[in-house]
Write a protein that holds these residues in place. Structure first.
Motif, PDB file in Angstrom:
ATOM      1  N   LEU A 236     -26.838  10.778 -18.923  1.00  0.00           N
ATOM      2  CA  LEU A 236     -27.820  10.024 -18.153  1.00  0.00           C
ATOM      3  C   LEU A 236     -27.819  10.444 -16.690  1.00  0.00           C
ATOM      4  O   LEU A 236     -26.778  10.721 -16.112  1.00  0.00           O
ATOM      5  N   ASN A 237     -29.007  10.484 -16.110  1.00  0.00           N
ATOM      6  CA  ASN A 237     -29.142  10.761 -14.694  1.00  0.00           C
ATOM      7  C   ASN A 237     -29.476   9.441 -14.010  1.00  0.00           C
ATOM      8  O   ASN A 237     -30.554   8.896 -14.226  1.00  0.00           O
ATOM      9  N   PRO A 238     -28.589   8.891 -13.179  1.00  0.00           N
ATOM     10  CA  PRO A 238     -28.832   7.577 -12.592  1.00  0.00           C
ATOM     11  C   PRO A 238     -30.038   7.546 -11.655  1.00  0.00           C
ATOM     12  O   PRO A 238     -30.622   6.508 -11.436  1.00  0.00           O
TER      13      PRO A 238
ATOM     14  N   THR B 132     -32.969   8.753 -12.244  1.00  0.00           N
ATOM     15  CA  THR B 132     -34.189   8.496 -13.007  1.00  0.00           C
ATOM     16  C   THR B 132     -34.225   7.082 -13.557  1.00  0.00           C
ATOM     17  O   THR B 132     -35.213   6.700 -14.175  1.00  0.00           O
ATOM     18  N   ARG B 133     -33.206   6.294 -13.319  1.00  0.00           N
ATOM     19  CA  ARG B 133     -33.122   4.938 -13.861  1.00  0.00           C
ATOM     20  C   ARG B 133     -33.536   3.887 -12.825  1.00  0.00           C
ATOM     21  O   ARG B 133     -33.032   2.787 -12.806  1.00  0.00           O
ATOM     22  N   ILE B 134     -34.443   4.245 -11.921  1.00  0.00           N
ATOM     23  CA  ILE B 134     -34.870   3.327 -10.873  1.00  0.00           C
ATOM     24  C   ILE B 134     -35.862   2.320 -11.446  1.00  0.00           C
ATOM     25  O   ILE B 134     -36.808   2.679 -12.133  1.00  0.00           O
ATOM     26  N   VAL B 135     -35.659   1.054 -11.156  1.00  0.00           N
ATOM     27  CA  VAL B 135     -36.546  -0.009 -11.620  1.00  0.00           C
ATOM     28  C   VAL B 135     -37.667  -0.159 -10.609  1.00  0.00           C
ATOM     29  O   VAL B 135     -37.423  -0.235  -9.405  1.00  0.00           O
ATOM     30  N   SER B 136     -38.899  -0.204 -11.104  1.00  0.00           N
ATOM     31  CA  SER B 136     -40.028  -0.328 -10.193  1.00  0.00           C
ATOM     32  C   SER B 136     -40.082  -1.739  -9.608  1.00  0.00           C
ATOM     33  O   SER B 136     -39.666  -2.707 -10.246  1.00  0.00           O
TER      34      SER B 136
END
Length: 57
Positions: free
Chosen positions: A26-28, A30-34
């Motif tokens: 996993l790339n953290p 790309t896990r940004i919450v809009s």
């Protein structure tokens, strides 16, 4: 009484790294919450489509 051994910073960093683990594949980034406050055009379009579908069917 036993003497406490003082660990060096380098060894403590290694201990903390082993406890913490890693992200794996996993790339953290790309896990940004809009943001829920921001305008989302796709969400608005979905609402309109649902209203049209309920009216037509």
């Amino acid at each position: 009484m036993k003497k406490e051994t003082v660990k060096s910073n380098k060894s403590m960093l290694d201990v903390y790294k082993s406890i913490r683990g890693d992200w794996g594949d996993l790339n953290p980034v790309t896990r940004i919450v809009s943001s829920k406050k921001a305008y989302n055009r796709q969400k608005e379009n979905q609402k309109v489509r649902q209203q049209i579908q309920t009216y037509l069917y």
